[in-house]
Design a protein around this motif. Structure first.
Motif, PDB file in Angstrom:
ATOM      1  N   ARG A 208       0.845  -1.343  -0.139  1.00  0.00           N
ATOM      2  CA  ARG A 208      -0.048   0.047  -0.103  1.00  0.00           C
ATOM      3  C   ARG A 208       0.744   1.228  -0.141  1.00  0.00           C
ATOM      4  O   ARG A 208       1.763   1.262   0.908  1.00  0.00           O
ATOM      5  CB  ARG A 208      -0.809  -0.074   1.200  1.00  0.00           C
ATOM      6  N   GLU A 209       0.420   2.262  -1.020  1.00  0.00           N
ATOM      7  CA  GLU A 209       1.381   3.394  -0.891  1.00  0.00           C
ATOM      8  C   GLU A 209       0.600   4.312   0.266  1.00  0.00           C
ATOM      9  O   GLU A 209      -0.662   4.586  -0.030  1.00  0.00           O
ATOM     10  CB  GLU A 209       1.197   4.249  -2.191  1.00  0.00           C
ATOM     11  N   ASN A 210       1.075   4.856   1.105  1.00  0.00           N
ATOM     12  CA  ASN A 210       0.643   5.576   2.188  1.00  0.00           C
ATOM     13  C   ASN A 210       1.038   7.308   1.921  1.00  0.00           C
ATOM     14  O   ASN A 210       2.024   7.513   2.506  1.00  0.00           O
ATOM     15  CB  ASN A 210       0.553   5.221   3.416  1.00  0.00           C
ATOM     16  N   ASP A 211       0.368   8.046   0.996  1.00  0.00           N
ATOM     17  CA  ASP A 211       0.639   9.277   0.867  1.00  0.00           C
ATOM     18  C   ASP A 211       0.148  10.268   1.615  1.00  0.00           C
ATOM     19  O   ASP A 211       0.156  11.525   1.472  1.00  0.00           O
ATOM     20  CB  ASP A 211       0.779   9.909  -0.749  1.00  0.00           C
ATOM     21  N   GLY A 212      -0.856   9.931   2.411  1.00  0.00           N
ATOM     22  CA  GLY A 212      -1.619  10.631   3.209  1.00  0.00           C
ATOM     23  C   GLY A 212      -2.907  11.195   2.789  1.00  0.00           C
ATOM     24  O   GLY A 212      -3.828  11.900   3.259  1.00  0.00           O
ATOM     25  N   THR A 213      -3.172  10.779   1.409  1.00  0.00           N
ATOM     26  CA  THR A 213      -4.428  11.517   0.920  1.00  0.00           C
ATOM     27  C   THR A 213      -5.588  10.559   1.181  1.00  0.00           C
ATOM     28  O   THR A 213      -5.677   9.390   1.349  1.00  0.00           O
ATOM     29  CB  THR A 213      -4.311  11.407  -0.973  1.00  0.00           C
ATOM     30  N   LEU A 214      -6.742  11.313   1.508  1.00  0.00           N
ATOM     31  CA  LEU A 214      -8.058  10.583   2.126  1.00  0.00           C
ATOM     32  C   LEU A 214      -8.638  10.129   0.584  1.00  0.00           C
ATOM     33  O   LEU A 214      -8.680  10.854  -0.285  1.00  0.00           O
ATOM     34  CB  LEU A 214      -8.892  11.630   2.517  1.00  0.00           C
ATOM     35  N   THR A 215      -9.379   8.950   0.895  1.00  0.00           N
ATOM     36  CA  THR A 215     -10.244   8.489  -0.252  1.00  0.00           C
ATOM     37  C   THR A 215     -11.325   9.194  -0.031  1.00  0.00           C
ATOM     38  O   THR A 215     -11.715   9.961   0.955  1.00  0.00           O
ATOM     39  CB  THR A 215     -10.215   6.884  -0.114  1.00  0.00           C
ATOM     40  N   LEU A 216     -12.102   8.963  -1.080  1.00  0.00           N
ATOM     41  CA  LEU A 216     -13.551   9.381  -1.343  1.00  0.00           C
ATOM     42  C   LEU A 216     -14.375   8.592   0.114  1.00  0.00           C
ATOM     43  O   LEU A 216     -15.188   9.489   0.523  1.00  0.00           O
ATOM     44  CB  LEU A 216     -14.228   8.839  -2.673  1.00  0.00           C
ATOM     45  N   THR A 217     -14.370   7.565   0.243  1.00  0.00           N
ATOM     46  CA  THR A 217     -14.786   6.634   1.305  1.00  0.00           C
ATOM     47  C   THR A 217     -14.478   7.583   2.527  1.00  0.00           C
ATOM     48  O   THR A 217     -15.373   7.672   3.591  1.00  0.00           O
ATOM     49  CB  THR A 217     -14.546   5.247   1.464  1.00  0.00           C
ATOM     50  N   ASP A 218     -13.433   7.722   2.733  1.00  0.00           N
ATOM     51  CA  ASP A 218     -12.827   8.375   4.220  1.00  0.00           C
ATOM     52  C   ASP A 218     -13.457   9.693   4.204  1.00  0.00           C
ATOM     53  O   ASP A 218     -14.122  10.209   5.293  1.00  0.00           O
ATOM     54  CB  ASP A 218     -11.332   8.717   4.049  1.00  0.00           C
ATOM     55  N   LYS A 219     -13.553  10.644   3.222  1.00  0.00           N
ATOM     56  CA  LYS A 219     -14.219  11.899   3.155  1.00  0.00           C
ATOM     57  C   LYS A 219     -15.622  11.935   3.298  1.00  0.00           C
ATOM     58  O   LYS A 219     -16.250  12.514   4.369  1.00  0.00           O
ATOM     59  CB  LYS A 219     -13.920  12.741   1.883  1.00  0.00           C
ATOM     60  N   LEU A 220     -16.259  10.989   2.821  1.00  0.00           N
ATOM     61  CA  LEU A 220     -17.760  10.899   2.977  1.00  0.00           C
ATOM     62  C   LEU A 220     -17.847  10.517   4.446  1.00  0.00           C
ATOM     63  O   LEU A 220     -18.886  10.697   5.315  1.00  0.00           O
ATOM     64  CB  LEU A 220     -18.168   9.885   2.126  1.00  0.00           C
ATOM     65  N   ASP A 221     -17.145   9.330   4.960  1.00  0.00           N
ATOM     66  CA  ASP A 221     -17.482   8.820   6.189  1.00  0.00           C
ATOM     67  C   ASP A 221     -17.059   9.915   7.333  1.00  0.00           C
ATOM     68  O   ASP A 221     -17.805   9.747   8.538  1.00  0.00           O
ATOM     69  CB  ASP A 221     -16.466   7.863   6.675  1.00  0.00           C
ATOM     70  N   SER A 222     -16.282  10.888   6.999  1.00  0.00           N
ATOM     71  CA  SER A 222     -15.910  11.909   8.013  1.00  0.00           C
ATOM     72  C   SER A 222     -17.309  12.616   8.376  1.00  0.00           C
ATOM     73  O   SER A 222     -17.482  13.363   9.454  1.00  0.00           O
ATOM     74  CB  SER A 222     -14.855  12.768   7.645  1.00  0.00           C
ATOM     75  N   PHE A 223     -18.249  12.463   7.403  1.00  0.00           N
ATOM     76  CA  PHE A 223     -19.446  13.376   7.327  1.00  0.00           C
ATOM     77  C   PHE A 223     -20.644  12.438   7.943  1.00  0.00           C
ATOM     78  O   PHE A 223     -21.268  12.868   8.713  1.00  0.00           O
ATOM     79  CB  PHE A 223     -19.809  13.877   6.086  1.00  0.00           C
ATOM     80  N   LEU A 224     -20.861  11.325   7.094  1.00  0.00           N
ATOM     81  CA  LEU A 224     -21.773  10.468   7.466  1.00  0.00           C
ATOM     82  C   LEU A 224     -21.895   9.458   8.646  1.00  0.00           C
ATOM     83  O   LEU A 224     -22.565   8.914   9.225  1.00  0.00           O
ATOM     84  CB  LEU A 224     -21.886   9.582   6.373  1.00  0.00           C
ATOM     85  N   LEU A 225     -20.637   9.492   9.213  1.00  0.00           N
ATOM     86  CA  LEU A 225     -20.295   8.841  10.428  1.00  0.00           C
ATOM     87  C   LEU A 225     -20.066   9.798  11.906  1.00  0.00           C
ATOM     88  O   LEU A 225     -19.799   9.385  12.852  1.00  0.00           O
ATOM     89  CB  LEU A 225     -19.294   7.708  10.587  1.00  0.00           C
ATOM     90  N   HIS A 226     -20.369  11.037  11.386  1.00  0.00           N
ATOM     91  CA  HIS A 226     -20.055  12.117  12.492  1.00  0.00           C
ATOM     92  C   HIS A 226     -20.807  11.887  13.358  1.00  0.00           C
ATOM     93  O   HIS A 226     -22.210  11.812  13.235  1.00  0.00           O
ATOM     94  CB  HIS A 226     -19.817  13.269  11.824  1.00  0.00           C
ATOM     95  N   SER A 227     -20.683  12.336  14.683  1.00  0.00           N
ATOM     96  CA  SER A 227     -21.642  12.192  15.764  1.00  0.00           C
ATOM     97  C   SER A 227     -22.967  13.234  15.775  1.00  0.00           C
ATOM     98  O   SER A 227     -23.834  12.766  16.217  1.00  0.00           O
ATOM     99  CB  SER A 227     -20.839  12.454  17.214  1.00  0.00           C
ATOM    100  N   PHE A 228     -22.765  14.292  14.859  1.00  0.00           N
ATOM    101  CA  PHE A 228     -24.115  15.018  14.592  1.00  0.00           C
ATOM    102  C   PHE A 228     -24.327  15.028  13.009  1.00  0.00           C
ATOM    103  O   PHE A 228     -25.388  14.795  12.824  1.00  0.00           O
ATOM    104  CB  PHE A 228     -23.411  16.460  14.903  1.00  0.00           C
ATOM    105  N   THR A 229     -23.537  15.300  12.311  1.00  0.00           N
ATOM    106  CA  THR A 229     -24.004  15.349  10.806  1.00  0.00           C
ATOM    107  C   THR A 229     -24.159  13.777  10.496  1.00  0.00           C
ATOM    108  O   THR A 229     -25.125  13.832   9.579  1.00  0.00           O
ATOM    109  CB  THR A 229     -22.941  15.796   9.758  1.00  0.00           C
ATOM    110  N   GLY A 230     -23.829  12.908  10.989  1.00  0.00           N
ATOM    111  CA  GLY A 230     -24.149  11.545  10.518  1.00  0.00           C
ATOM    112  C   GLY A 230     -25.621  11.165  10.940  1.00  0.00           C
ATOM    113  O   GLY A 230     -26.325  10.624  10.021  1.00  0.00           O
ATOM    114  N   TRP A 231     -25.916  11.639  12.195  1.00  0.00           N
ATOM    115  CA  TRP A 231     -27.338  11.399  12.533  1.00  0.00           C
ATOM    116  C   TRP A 231     -28.331  12.149  11.790  1.00  0.00           C
ATOM    117  O   TRP A 231     -29.459  11.731  11.330  1.00  0.00           O
ATOM    118  CB  TRP A 231     -27.537  11.743  14.178  1.00  0.00           C
ATOM    119  N   ALA A 232     -27.801  13.420  11.624  1.00  0.00           N
ATOM    120  CA  ALA A 232     -28.782  14.258  10.487  1.00  0.00           C
ATOM    121  C   ALA A 232     -28.753  13.847   9.228  1.00  0.00           C
ATOM    122  O   ALA A 232     -30.092  13.704   8.752  1.00  0.00           O
ATOM    123  CB  ALA A 232     -28.191  15.623  10.654  1.00  0.00           C
ATOM    124  N   ALA A 233     -28.024  13.107   8.610  1.00  0.00           N
ATOM    125  CA  ALA A 233     -27.863  12.782   7.333  1.00  0.00           C
ATOM    126  C   ALA A 233     -28.984  11.511   7.428  1.00  0.00           C
ATOM    127  O   ALA A 233     -29.778  11.128   6.418  1.00  0.00           O
ATOM    128  CB  ALA A 233     -26.635  12.216   6.812  1.00  0.00           C
TER     129      ALA A 233
END
Length: 635
Positions: A208-233
């Motif tokens: 695995r190349e680890n260049d620190g770049t967030l994947t699309l899944t990581d970006k979406l989960d930061s919103f959709l699994l957040h303690s507030f925005t995740g529940w709102a979504a």
């Protein structure tokens, strides 16, 4: 060496979300059949195809599992099938283990357990494109050498690598040699050895190349699994699903209703007058129409389920709801079926197939009818309008919300009680969930998913619903009033003299403590065909003409109910009677089509009948308590 004319049994095994079903569809195409494994209600899907060598393959899609250390009925079926202990089955000639290349470390554990069984194995390394897009450099050759079995890279959703996979399904396969990991010792020692081997092999075969770049899944989960925005979504999405099933399905449902009404009118005018005409129009056509009218809700429901599953969001919703549902002994996977049951209990119960635990699935099925479905709305509208005639629309809506909340709270309490009652006889449930990467759903998967569920509903429920409709028609039709009698011209008198009316008079003493007279009792009985039939039955018993607008019919019915009296002159439909009747409809499982589907889904008439009797008895006692205590208190 096996002959090309021989047929080989091949098992498809893998973790949930490994793309196993997509690969199964790519390999078998339309040559599929669905059934149940012998002795259990777990679905079995099998299909057939031919390899490039001309050999016929029967492919069995085993239930997804994380380990062969069976913790659930699904996992037990998979393990028993692979070792040849499933009833009426022999062990497979070859096992194809599907691995998600983008999550190789998690998926290799099951693959190693399958390899350790000592039978021929081929690895299908799926989603290689997704792995490469995430910076994972795969080396299938190293993976094959380390595991000692053939490894074939595939991209099932685009049908890439399937030909090579078919070519690999030939016997004899090379003998399995796995000197790289230890298979003896205690289970803990074996697990530790497997874990160490997996980490080593992934370092070599999945760099695995680890260049620190967030994947699309990581970006979406930061919103959709957040303690507030995740529940709102989640709330926004569920409300969207809920609103769509309620509102958009009304258009095709109205079309189906009108179409069958037109067909019935045509049949009534075409066929000779008499019982056969009545049977076809009010029994068969009405019964089929009453079945098909649920179809738009089912199609929409399973479309949303398929979209959420295929996109990867379903796992997130279950993850968010898991802690809440744990308070009543369920997991997050029970949330969507219970929410869906507010539209209709039938598709909601069918949606419990997404629940892995057999015990949790059973509990969810048993409490689902206490989620007030859309069929109850005509009854609620009638009773609440009479109970609160001077209230504003907002006040009536608030009362309606309270009615819905009553059913939900009771259902969750019942789930907690059932969880403890069933614990001794059920396998302990472990909520293990993998969060797959987000993907664009495949149109073919969506269409196949919806078709399978819709056809299952029509095939499993349709015949029973039709039979029940005909039985209820017969009860309301016979014995027929004598020609020239007043009853032959008056539908309400005809109904009173029918078997259904006679039964209503017979059971009136049973329901009178609830405040119900024979008309109400008869209408309650007819509502076993469908809850909304209660209102139409009352219109018949109170001689409300069907030739006027429905809004005017409802107004006249409310006036007739308000003026109806007992023989002593006292009013029947007092506020206390209306409240008692409302409570009865919140709790009673009057929809026999739901019972038919429960019997099919649980593979047990005992559970279906027990649920019907238990909920009806609970409804009776709750309504009895409301009416009798209210009477004692002078209401």
């Amino acid at each position: 060496m096996s002959s090309p004319s021989e047929q080989h049994l091949v098992a498809l095994v893998g973790n949930p979300n490994s793309g196993k079903t997509t690969l199964f569809n790519a390999l078998t195409g339309e040559n599929q059949k669905v059934g149940n494994y012998s002795g259990v209600t777990v679905s079995r899907k099998s299909g057939s195809f031919r390899t490039p060598h001309g050999r016929k393959i029967e492919l069995v899609d085993l239930p997804g599992c994380y380990s062969l250390n069976a913790q659930s009925p699904d996992e037990k079926v998979t393990r028993d099938f692979l070792i040849g202990e499933q009833d009426d089955e022999t062990f497979p000639d070859i096992s194809v283990c599907v691995l998600d290349a983008s999550a190789l470390e998690r998926h290799l554990l099951l693959a190693m357990e399958v390899i350790e069984l000592g039978r021929p194995v081929v690895i299908a390394l799926n989603m290689v494109d997704l792995a490469e897009s995430r910076g994972i450099h795969l080396d299938p050759t190293i993976l094959s050498e380390e595991l000692g079995v053939p490894v074939v890279p595939v991209q099932a959703n685009k049908n890439k690598g399937t030909l090579e996979l078919k070519q690999a399904l030939r016997l004899p396969l090379p003998a399995i040699d796995y000197p790289k990991w230890e298979v003896s010792g205690s289970e803990a020692e074996r697990l530790a050895a497997r874990t160490h081997f997996i980490q080593t092999i992934c370092g070599e075969a999945a760099r695995r190349e680890n260049d620190g770049t967030l994947t699309l899944t990581d970006k979406l989960d930061s919103f959709l699994l957040h303690s507030f925005t995740g529940w709102a979504a989640l709330i926004a999405i569920m409300l969207g699903v809920f609103w769509t099933i309620f509102s958009l399905s009304s258009y095709p449902m109205d079309f189906i209703d009108e179409s069958f009404g037109s067909i019935g009118q045509w049949a009534a005018n075409t066929l000779p007058e008499g019982d056969f005409n009545n049977l076809i129009v009010n029994g068969v056509i009405a019964g089929i129409g009453g079945t098909l009218i649920f179809l738009p809700q089912i199609v929409l429901l399973f479309l949303f389920i398929a979209l959420m599953e295929a996109s990867g969001y379903m796992a997130r919703a279950a993850f968010l709801m898991d802690r809440v549902m744990n308070l009543v002994g369920l997991s997050g996977k029970a949330f969507l079926p219970l929410l869906s049951s507010h539209a209709c209990a039938i598709p909601g119960i069918m949606a419990t197939r997404t629940i892995d635990s057999a015990k949790e699935r059973l509990i969810t099925i048993l409490i689902a009818p206490w989620m007030s479905c859309s069929a109850r709305l005509p009854v609620y509208f009638l009773l609440i309008a009479m109970l609160l005639p001077q209230a504003s629309s907002l006040q009536q809506a608030g009362f309606m919300l309270g009615v819905y909340s009553l059913g939900i709270v009771t259902a969750l309490i019942a789930a907690r009680i059932l969880k403890g009652r069933l614990a001794e006889d059920a396998t302990p449930s472990h909520f293990m969930l993998e969060l797959p990467p987000y993907r664009l759903p495949q149109l073919g998967y969506l269409l196949r998913h919806i078709w399978d569920r819709a056809w299952a509903f029509l095939k499993r429920a349709g015949t029973i619903i039709l039979a029940l409709s005909i039985i209820l028609w017969a009860l309301q039709t016979y014995p027929k009033p004598a020609k020239g009698s007043l009853a032959s011209e008056d539908k309400s008198l005809a109904l009173e003299q029918s078997l259904m009316g006679q039964i209503g008079h017979t059971i009136e003493p049973i329901f009178k403590p609830l405040g119900f007279d024979w008309r109400t009792s008869t209408s309650v009985l007819t509502s076993f065909a469908a809850r909304e039939v209660f209102v139409s039955s009352l219109k018949i018993t109170y001689s409300i003409s069907e030739d006027i607008e429905e809004e005017e019919q409802d107004k006249l019915l409310r006036e007739a109910l308000a003026e109806s009296t007992w023989p002593d002159g006292s009013k029947i439909y007092t506020p206390l009677t209306l409240l008692s009747l409302l409570i009865f409809f919140v709790y009673a499982l009057q929809c026999l089509p739901t019972t038919a589907v429960v019997a099919r889904e649980t593979n047990s008439y005992n559970w279906a009948v027990g649920q019907l009797v238990g909920m009806s008895l609970f409804a009776y006692l709750a309504a009895l308590a409301v009416f009798q205590i209210g009477t004692l208190l002078g209401f």
